[in-house]
Design a protein around this motif. Sequence first.
Motif, mmCIF file in Angstrom:
data_model
loop_
_atom_site.group_PDB
_atom_site.id
_atom_site.type_symbol
_atom_site.label_atom_id
_atom_site.label_comp_id
_atom_site.label_asym_id
_atom_site.label_seq_id
_atom_site.Cartn_x
_atom_site.Cartn_y
_atom_site.Cartn_z
ATOM 1 N N HIS A 17 39.622 40.719 41.538
ATOM 2 C CA HIS A 17 40.079 42.046 41.954
ATOM 3 C C HIS A 17 40.596 42.035 43.389
ATOM 4 C CE1 HIS A 17 40.291 46.394 42.153
ATOM 5 N NE2 HIS A 17 39.594 46.346 43.279
ATOM 6 N N TYR A 18 39.869 41.358 44.259
ATOM 7 C CA TYR A 18 40.239 41.338 45.677
ATOM 8 C C TYR A 18 41.058 40.124 46.071
ATOM 9 C CZ TYR A 18 37.001 45.191 46.128
ATOM 10 O OH TYR A 18 36.366 46.396 45.973
ATOM 11 N N ASP A 19 41.423 39.305 45.071
ATOM 12 C CA ASP A 19 42.214 38.102 45.325
ATOM 13 C C ASP A 19 41.594 37.259 46.440
ATOM 14 O OD1 ASP A 19 44.286 36.340 44.772
ATOM 15 O OD2 ASP A 19 45.601 37.253 46.279
ATOM 16 N N SER A 20 40.272 37.027 46.294
ATOM 17 C CA SER A 20 39.557 36.248 47.299
ATOM 18 C C SER A 20 38.974 34.996 46.670
ATOM 19 C CB SER A 20 38.455 37.088 47.948
ATOM 20 O OG SER A 20 37.411 37.315 47.015
ATOM 21 N N ASP A 21 38.435 34.154 47.499
ATOM 22 C CA ASP A 21 37.786 32.942 47.025
ATOM 23 C C ASP A 21 36.531 33.282 46.245
ATOM 24 O OD1 ASP A 21 39.679 31.356 48.273
ATOM 25 O OD2 ASP A 21 38.489 31.131 50.105
ATOM 26 N N ILE A 22 36.194 32.425 45.306
ATOM 27 C CA ILE A 22 34.974 32.588 44.519
ATOM 28 C C ILE A 22 33.802 32.148 45.368
ATOM 29 C CG2 ILE A 22 33.737 31.788 42.489
ATOM 30 C CD1 ILE A 22 36.526 31.473 41.146
ATOM 31 N N LEU A 23 32.819 33.024 45.479
ATOM 32 C CA LEU A 23 31.650 32.739 46.312
ATOM 33 C C LEU A 23 30.485 32.347 45.417
ATOM 34 C CD1 LEU A 23 31.971 35.783 48.711
ATOM 35 C CD2 LEU A 23 32.780 33.457 49.087
#
Length: 119
Positions: A108-114
């Motif tokens: 959704h936020y186009d961020s890295d997978i944490l």
Amino acid sequence: MSDFEPAVTAFLLLKTNRAWLELSVPERVAAFQENVLPAVKDKAQDVRWRYYDTEFYTARVTDIWVWEARSHEAFQLAIEALRETPFWDHYFEIVEILVGVENGYAKHYDSDILAANNA
């Protein structure tokens, strides 16, 4: 199915009912093969599932089925088929169904997978 990319993952939390426990192990296998598998077989092209036993750790939930589906509709069709079998509320009580999207926040936020990936 190595390229299987699930859109949705569902955790079915189950509790065995007396009707299941009163069956012998061969009768349980036969009931599963005769009642459950045929009902979901034609719906299973876009779903896969795994089984986890938990009865030796908790009394409330004896089994967890983890379902992954390529679409929400594929999951819905499999569950609708499953509801038409003795599995649903005869052999097992459906305690809860938890549905989620893996790494939904990252997508959704186009961020890295944490998440830890030590494998």
